[in-house]
Design a protein around this motif. Structure first.
Motif, PDB file in Angstrom:
ATOM      1  N   PRO A  85      56.199 -27.264   3.970  1.00 23.90           N
ATOM      2  CA  PRO A  85      55.099 -27.611   4.880  1.00 23.90           C
ATOM      3  C   PRO A  85      55.226 -29.029   5.435  1.00 23.90           C
ATOM      4  CG  PRO A  85      54.242 -26.454   2.960  1.00 23.90           C
ATOM      5  CD  PRO A  85      55.693 -26.720   2.689  1.00 23.90           C
ATOM      6  N   GLY A  86      55.158 -29.118   6.756  1.00 27.45           N
ATOM      7  CA  GLY A  86      55.194 -30.414   7.403  1.00 27.45           C
ATOM      8  C   GLY A  86      56.567 -31.014   7.608  1.00 27.45           C
ATOM      9  N   ALA A  87      57.636 -30.313   7.196  1.00 28.24           N
ATOM     10  CA  ALA A  87      58.973 -30.909   7.255  1.00 28.24           C
ATOM     11  C   ALA A  87      59.394 -31.233   8.686  1.00 28.24           C
ATOM     12  CB  ALA A  87      59.989 -29.979   6.601  1.00 28.24           C
ATOM     13  N   ALA A  88      59.338 -30.238   9.550  1.00 31.36           N
ATOM     14  CA  ALA A  88      59.767 -30.465  10.935  1.00 31.36           C
ATOM     15  C   ALA A  88      58.891 -31.517  11.612  1.00 31.36           C
ATOM     16  CB  ALA A  88      59.736 -29.154  11.713  1.00 31.36           C
ATOM     17  N   ALA A  89      57.595 -31.461  11.355  1.00 29.73           N
ATOM     18  CA  ALA A  89      56.673 -32.429  11.970  1.00 29.73           C
ATOM     19  C   ALA A  89      56.918 -33.838  11.444  1.00 29.73           C
ATOM     20  CB  ALA A  89      55.229 -32.009  11.714  1.00 29.73           C
ATOM     21  N   ALA A  90      57.320 -33.965  10.185  1.00 31.46           N
ATOM     22  CA  ALA A  90      57.594 -35.293   9.623  1.00 31.46           C
ATOM     23  C   ALA A  90      58.799 -35.926  10.298  1.00 31.46           C
ATOM     24  CB  ALA A  90      57.824 -35.180   8.118  1.00 31.46           C
ATOM     25  N   VAL A  91      59.863 -35.149  10.469  1.00 28.95           N
ATOM     26  CA  VAL A  91      61.051 -35.663  11.148  1.00 28.95           C
ATOM     27  C   VAL A  91      60.711 -35.981  12.600  1.00 28.95           C
ATOM     28  CG1 VAL A  91      63.374 -35.094  11.919  1.00 28.95           C
ATOM     29  CG2 VAL A  91      62.648 -34.502   9.597  1.00 28.95           C
ATOM     30  N   ALA A  92      59.968 -35.093  13.249  1.00 27.79           N
ATOM     31  CA  ALA A  92      59.573 -35.333  14.640  1.00 27.79           C
ATOM     32  C   ALA A  92      58.715 -36.584  14.771  1.00 27.79           C
ATOM     33  CB  ALA A  92      58.826 -34.123  15.185  1.00 27.79           C
ATOM     34  N   ALA A  93      57.876 -36.835  13.770  1.00 22.77           N
ATOM     35  CA  ALA A  93      57.017 -38.023  13.814  1.00 22.77           C
ATOM     36  C   ALA A  93      57.842 -39.296  13.861  1.00 22.77           C
ATOM     37  CB  ALA A  93      56.090 -38.043  12.598  1.00 22.77           C
ATOM     38  N   VAL A  94      58.951 -39.320  13.128  1.00 30.83           N
ATOM     39  CA  VAL A  94      59.832 -40.490  13.151  1.00 30.83           C
ATOM     40  C   VAL A  94      60.420 -40.672  14.547  1.00 30.83           C
ATOM     41  CG1 VAL A  94      61.960 -41.480  12.232  1.00 30.83           C
ATOM     42  CG2 VAL A  94      60.378 -40.281  10.699  1.00 30.83           C
ATOM     43  N   VAL A  95      60.958 -39.591  15.092  1.00 31.50           N
ATOM     44  CA  VAL A  95      61.617 -39.657  16.401  1.00 31.50           C
ATOM     45  C   VAL A  95      60.612 -39.989  17.496  1.00 31.50           C
ATOM     46  CG1 VAL A  95      62.947 -38.347  18.092  1.00 31.50           C
ATOM     47  CG2 VAL A  95      63.405 -38.051  15.649  1.00 31.50           C
ATOM     48  N   ASP A  96      59.437 -39.364  17.440  1.00 26.32           N
ATOM     49  CA  ASP A  96      58.418 -39.587  18.474  1.00 26.32           C
ATOM     50  C   ASP A  96      57.932 -41.024  18.504  1.00 26.32           C
ATOM     51  OD1 ASP A  96      58.625 -36.927  19.111  1.00 26.32           O
ATOM     52  OD2 ASP A  96      56.775 -36.317  18.104  1.00 26.32           O
ATOM     53  N   ARG A  97      58.080 -41.726  17.396  1.00 25.24           N
ATOM     54  CA  ARG A  97      57.634 -43.112  17.317  1.00 25.24           C
ATOM     55  C   ARG A  97      58.787 -44.093  17.519  1.00 25.24           C
ATOM     56  NH1 ARG A  97      54.573 -39.627  15.089  1.00 25.24           N
ATOM     57  NH2 ARG A  97      52.354 -39.912  14.618  1.00 25.24           N
ATOM     58  N   GLY A  98      59.904 -43.577  18.006  1.00 27.97           N
ATOM     59  CA  GLY A  98      61.032 -44.424  18.346  1.00 27.97           C
ATOM     60  C   GLY A  98      62.015 -44.675  17.229  1.00 27.97           C
ATOM     61  N   GLY A  99      61.903 -43.926  16.137  1.00 25.82           N
ATOM     62  CA  GLY A  99      62.794 -44.147  15.008  1.00 25.82           C
ATOM     63  C   GLY A  99      63.929 -43.143  14.931  1.00 25.82           C
TER      64      GLY A  99
END
Length: 206
Positions: A85-99
């Motif tokens: 749960p939340g794995a794809a969204a966690a990785v996306a959160a990093v990328v979406d914030r410029g990381g």
């Protein structure tokens, strides 16, 4: 905003346990060694060779089992593996914030890449065959300031890399034990990660 977050794989981003039991059953049938797959999946984290060493086998037997396990792995493990749960969204959160998101795992790199491709979790890099403090080599190479994992060894790796240790209680270690081992923060699972990441980024300089 430039930053890098490292993620462990098994029981942090993915749950491969069902198929791993099947591989152990297949290996037991081939070799006659009474391999305990059900027990193995309660101990995920350390390198596979550590698990096979539990059977008092000669080093060459351990090496042969590791190789055969890796050969069987795609057939038996990939089909039943799910993202946690939340794995794809966690990785996306990093990328979406410029990381940048990188995966640093004890798993064989080739099989780790297959999982991430199948589950459509894109990351900048995948580094395999590293465990505990050894993970610091890759974390430092990629400049990871945060490392997310489910095992005590992941906390050790984060500490060795001077990275912020984020633990998720989705693996074999309880939240209490993760805290006691020195995790900087313990999340129930990765669904809580994007909110935590926002708090972290607001509190630090990037």
């Amino acid at each position: 905003m430039a930053f890098t977050v490292g993620f462990d794989l098994d029981m942090t981003l993915i749950d491969p346990r069902e198929g791993m039991v099947k591989v152990f059953e297949a290996l037991a049938a081939e070799t006659g060694i009474p391999l305990d797959g059900a027990g193995f999946v309660t101990r995920l984290g350390p390198p596979l060779s550590h698990e096979f060493a539990r059977y008092d086998l000669a080093p060459d037997q351990v090496d042969a089992l590791v190789l055969r396990y890796r050969e069987l792995y795609p057939e038996f493990v990939l089909p039943g593996t799910v993202a946690l749960p939340g794995a794809a969204a966690a990785v996306a959160a990093v990328v979406d914030r410029g990381g940048r998101a990188v995966v640093v795992t004890a798993k064989h790199r080739g099989n780790a890449v297959l999982h991430l491709e199948q589950l459509e979790i894109p990351v900048t890099a995948v580094v395999g065959d590293l465990w505990s403090a050894g993970k610091a080599v890759a974390l430092q190479e990629y400049g990871a300031e945060v490392y997310v994992g489910d095992h005590l060894g992941d906390i050790t790796g984060a500490r060795a890399a001077d990275a912020f240790a984020v633990a998720v209680a989705t693996g074999p270690i309880s939240a209490e034990d993760l805290r006691s081992a020195g995790a900087d923060v313990v999340l129930t699972d990765l669904t809580e990660f994007p909110e935590w990441l926002d708090t972290y980024l607001q509190a630090t300089v990037h």
